[in-house]
Design a protein around this motif. Structure first.
Motif, PDB file in Angstrom:
ATOM      1  N   ILE A  17       0.893  -1.313  -0.106  1.00  0.00           N
ATOM      2  CA  ILE A  17       0.001   0.132   0.047  1.00  0.00           C
ATOM      3  C   ILE A  17       0.903   1.355   0.073  1.00  0.00           C
ATOM      4  O   ILE A  17       0.601   2.113  -0.654  1.00  0.00           O
ATOM      5  N   ALA A  18       2.041   1.352   1.025  1.00  0.00           N
ATOM      6  CA  ALA A  18       2.774   2.274   0.797  1.00  0.00           C
ATOM      7  C   ALA A  18       3.445   2.732  -0.445  1.00  0.00           C
ATOM      8  O   ALA A  18       3.534   3.643  -0.972  1.00  0.00           O
ATOM      9  N   LEU A  20       2.581   1.729  -3.552  1.00  0.00           N
ATOM     10  CA  LEU A  20       1.493   2.218  -4.575  1.00  0.00           C
ATOM     11  C   LEU A  20       1.280   3.645  -4.208  1.00  0.00           C
ATOM     12  O   LEU A  20       0.828   4.187  -5.518  1.00  0.00           O
ATOM     13  N   ARG A  21       1.043   3.954  -3.097  1.00  0.00           N
ATOM     14  CA  ARG A  21       0.682   5.233  -2.877  1.00  0.00           C
ATOM     15  C   ARG A  21       1.949   6.099  -2.755  1.00  0.00           C
ATOM     16  O   ARG A  21       1.685   7.603  -2.792  1.00  0.00           O
ATOM     17  N   HIS A  23       4.356   6.749  -0.606  1.00  0.00           N
ATOM     18  CA  HIS A  23       4.502   7.296   0.715  1.00  0.00           C
ATOM     19  C   HIS A  23       5.825   7.662   0.872  1.00  0.00           C
ATOM     20  O   HIS A  23       6.815   6.977   0.527  1.00  0.00           O
ATOM     21  N   SER A  50       1.000   3.282   6.543  1.00  0.00           N
ATOM     22  CA  SER A  50       0.894   3.404   5.288  1.00  0.00           C
ATOM     23  C   SER A  50      -0.230   3.897   4.451  1.00  0.00           C
ATOM     24  O   SER A  50      -0.307   4.369   3.344  1.00  0.00           O
ATOM     25  N   THR A  51      -1.395   4.094   5.445  1.00  0.00           N
ATOM     26  CA  THR A  51      -2.372   4.564   4.823  1.00  0.00           C
ATOM     27  C   THR A  51      -2.579   6.334   5.043  1.00  0.00           C
ATOM     28  O   THR A  51      -3.672   6.848   4.834  1.00  0.00           O
ATOM     29  N   THR A  54       0.324  11.402   2.567  1.00  0.00           N
ATOM     30  CA  THR A  54       1.473  11.544   1.966  1.00  0.00           C
ATOM     31  C   THR A  54       1.925  12.974   1.756  1.00  0.00           C
ATOM     32  O   THR A  54       1.138  13.693   1.391  1.00  0.00           O
ATOM     33  N   ARG A  56       2.980  15.792  -0.359  1.00  0.00           N
ATOM     34  CA  ARG A  56       2.881  16.216  -1.815  1.00  0.00           C
ATOM     35  C   ARG A  56       4.084  17.209  -2.031  1.00  0.00           C
ATOM     36  O   ARG A  56       4.461  18.195  -1.300  1.00  0.00           O
TER      37      ARG A  56
END
Length: 63
Positions: A17-18, A20-21, A23, A50-51, A54, A56
């Motif tokens: 998840i991290a 793919l995002r 992070h 991980s959710t 993040t 920018r």
């Protein structure tokens, strides 16, 4: 064999998840997941981390 793959994917779900995002703490989440993920608490911490939001990157263009 398929069961082993499913277990590994489930174990490293916070890391996936991290990544793919995108992070900014992806490597730290991976290490937390790797070293403490075998405990339920460590896995949950890595999943929540991980959710989270993040950072920018903002590109400033000067005129």
């Amino acid at each position: 064999m398929e069961i082993l793959v499913l277990i590994l994917v489930g174990h490293f779900l916070p890391t996936l998840i991290a990544l793919l995002r995108g992070h900014h703490n992806g490597f730290a989440i991976f290490l937390t997941n790797l070293l403490l993920g075998w405990t339920v608490i460590g896995w949950v911490v890595a999943l929540i981390w991980s959710t989270t939001a993040t950072q920018r990157r903002v590109e400033v263009i000067s005129a």
